[in-house]
Structures are given as structure tokens and as C-alpha cells.
Design a protein around this motif. Sequence first.
Motif, PDB file in Angstrom:
ATOM      1  N   ALA A  82      95.369 148.983  78.670  1.00 50.62           N
ATOM      2  CA  ALA A  82      94.328 148.302  79.436  1.00 50.62           C
ATOM      3  C   ALA A  82      93.541 147.366  78.535  1.00 50.62           C
ATOM      4  O   ALA A  82      93.275 147.679  77.365  1.00 50.62           O
ATOM      5  N   VAL A  83      93.198 146.208  79.075  1.00 45.62           N
ATOM      6  CA  VAL A  83      92.259 145.274  78.450  1.00 45.62           C
ATOM      7  C   VAL A  83      91.136 145.039  79.453  1.00 45.62           C
ATOM      8  O   VAL A  83      91.214 145.461  80.605  1.00 45.62           O
ATOM      9  N   TRP A  84      90.086 144.356  79.005  1.00 39.80           N
ATOM     10  CA  TRP A  84      88.948 144.127  79.887  1.00 39.80           C
ATOM     11  C   TRP A  84      88.587 142.637  79.920  1.00 39.80           C
ATOM     12  O   TRP A  84      88.462 141.990  78.879  1.00 39.80           O
ATOM     13  N   ILE A  85      88.469 142.123  81.142  1.00 41.64           N
ATOM     14  CA  ILE A  85      88.041 140.747  81.378  1.00 41.64           C
ATOM     15  C   ILE A  85      86.525 140.751  81.515  1.00 41.64           C
ATOM     16  O   ILE A  85      85.959 141.589  82.228  1.00 41.64           O
ATOM     17  N   GLY A 120      86.298 144.899  85.304  1.00 42.73           N
ATOM     18  CA  GLY A 120      86.947 144.036  84.336  1.00 42.73           C
ATOM     19  C   GLY A 120      88.236 144.599  83.793  1.00 42.73           C
ATOM     20  O   GLY A 120      88.978 143.909  83.083  1.00 42.73           O
ATOM     21  N   GLU A 121      88.553 145.849  84.117  1.00 42.18           N
ATOM     22  CA  GLU A 121      89.760 146.480  83.575  1.00 42.18           C
ATOM     23  C   GLU A 121      91.014 145.870  84.176  1.00 42.18           C
ATOM     24  O   GLU A 121      91.133 145.700  85.391  1.00 42.18           O
ATOM     25  N   ALA A 122      91.947 145.506  83.318  1.00 39.64           N
ATOM     26  CA  ALA A 122      93.283 145.051  83.716  1.00 39.64           C
ATOM     27  C   ALA A 122      94.274 145.972  83.022  1.00 39.64           C
ATOM     28  O   ALA A 122      94.487 145.871  81.812  1.00 39.64           O
ATOM     29  N   ALA A 123      94.871 146.899  83.778  1.00 36.70           N
ATOM     30  CA  ALA A 123      95.683 147.967  83.180  1.00 36.70           C
ATOM     31  C   ALA A 123      97.088 147.946  83.745  1.00 36.70           C
ATOM     32  O   ALA A 123      97.308 147.589  84.906  1.00 36.70           O
TER      33      ALA A 123
END
Length: 263
Positions: A82-85, A120-123
Motif C-alpha cells: 500500500a502507498v498513500w496519496i 489516501g490508501e492505494a493498496a
Amino acid sequence: MSGLRATLTIQSGGRTPLWRRLLPALVGFVALLSGMYALASSERGWPSIPAIDFNLEYGPLPPGAAAEQSLGDMPEPLTKAAVWIDRPASAVGAIVRILQKSGSEQVVLFEQLVDVQPSGEAAIGIPSHVSVVGSGIVIQVVNPADSPGPIYLQGNRVDGYGAGQASINGDPGSGDNDLVLQLWRRSTPRSVLMSMLGTPAVSLLFLAATAAALIVGAGWVSLRAARMVGGALPEAVIVALLIAGSAAWVLFGVFNALEPWPL
């Protein structure tokens, strides 16, 4: 003659019917097999790298641009990334990729177009057949070409991943900034125990000692329980099966309820 009849009546009345022995034995046997299968097939995703705080916007990434974060060695299989936008707009999507460096090239192991959550999580969930193990792992985030505008990633002014490096469109930064991300590793009861003990050799010795202690303890308890009810070996085996089956399901419950310890 009447005394002999009374003795026969008492002896026959004191016998336990066969079905009363087979039923608890069957219950214990099924509980043991199902509990061992549950333990052998159970797995969870646990954090694989220490979390770092967000104090930097990394970007902007215009439509079609990509940012990536290199990592060090991944000793265990990964199940999620996961990354965060930062400040995501509504209906924003991103392409998240898992790559591995092979010499001067990067090989895409897995990618997925994901919807960015309000947090904002993109997982992405990594399938079990994708082997994300070894060194040179790279997490890449792509702003789709049809995106309505640029996106910013959450970053931090710290090298939190051990010689990792963030970059935009292949242009490496100074190494002082990292993307905020998280990886989850595939954990099984055996891998959790091995990581707690530190080394495979110690864990195997511990497992052998634990198994021996459980067998001896279950046997002693079973014999004591059988003697208390006036039984012998069959009753002891039944009690041992029930104890072992219950223990397997208790361990399964503990594994699934156990909170990951800090890395």
C-alpha cells in the motif's frame, strides 16, 4: 445360583456400550484432524517493514508519470502493498506495481489499477503465486494517462527502508526522502514461531521439545482421567484425542487473534 446371577448382572451392567466409546473417540479424531488442517493452511498478512510518518508531499505526478520506491531484501513472501496519496480527489485511481531489479532492468512482477480510498490508501493484494522475495524490490505508482490531474504521494524526509530511494520518472532523488508505504508478509504459525525464536535450528528444537512435552502431558492426563473413571487404555486414548483436538483449535484461535508485534 442366585449369587452367580447377581454377579453376572452386575458385570454386564458395568460394561460401557461400544457406541459410547466410539462416539467421543470419533469426535476427538475429527477435531484433531480438522484442527491440524486449519493450522497447516492458516496464514495472515503481518506488517513487513516499520511504518514511517508522513511529513512531505512527493510530486506532483502529472497524468502518465510514475514515482517509485526501491527497497532492500525481502526475506519473506509478500501478500499486500500500500502507498498513500495526499489529499486525494474523488474518483481518483492509481496503478500500483511490484517490480524487481534484474541487472540494469526492472521486471514487473504484478500490477493492479486500484481506486484510492478517502484516507489516501492505494493498496494491492499480491496473489500467492507471485513470488515477491529477494533483493531489488521496487514499489511503483503510476498516475493513469486519463487521470484528470496530477497526484501527490505521501513522503517523509528520512531513509526509513534501509538504503531505499524514491524517484519520479526514473530520476532518483538525493536518498533523503522516502515514500510512505507499507508491505504485509505472509505469515503462518510456523513462520511466526521461527521469527520469534530467531533461527530455524532453534525453532525446530523448540518445536520438537514442545511436541514431546504435549505428548507426554496429554498421555499423563489421559491415564489419570481414565483411572478416575475406572477405565483403562481405550478411555485414555479417547481422552488424549479430545485433548489434542481441543489444543489444535486453541492454537488456531491464538494465531488468528494474535496482534503483530512491533518491528
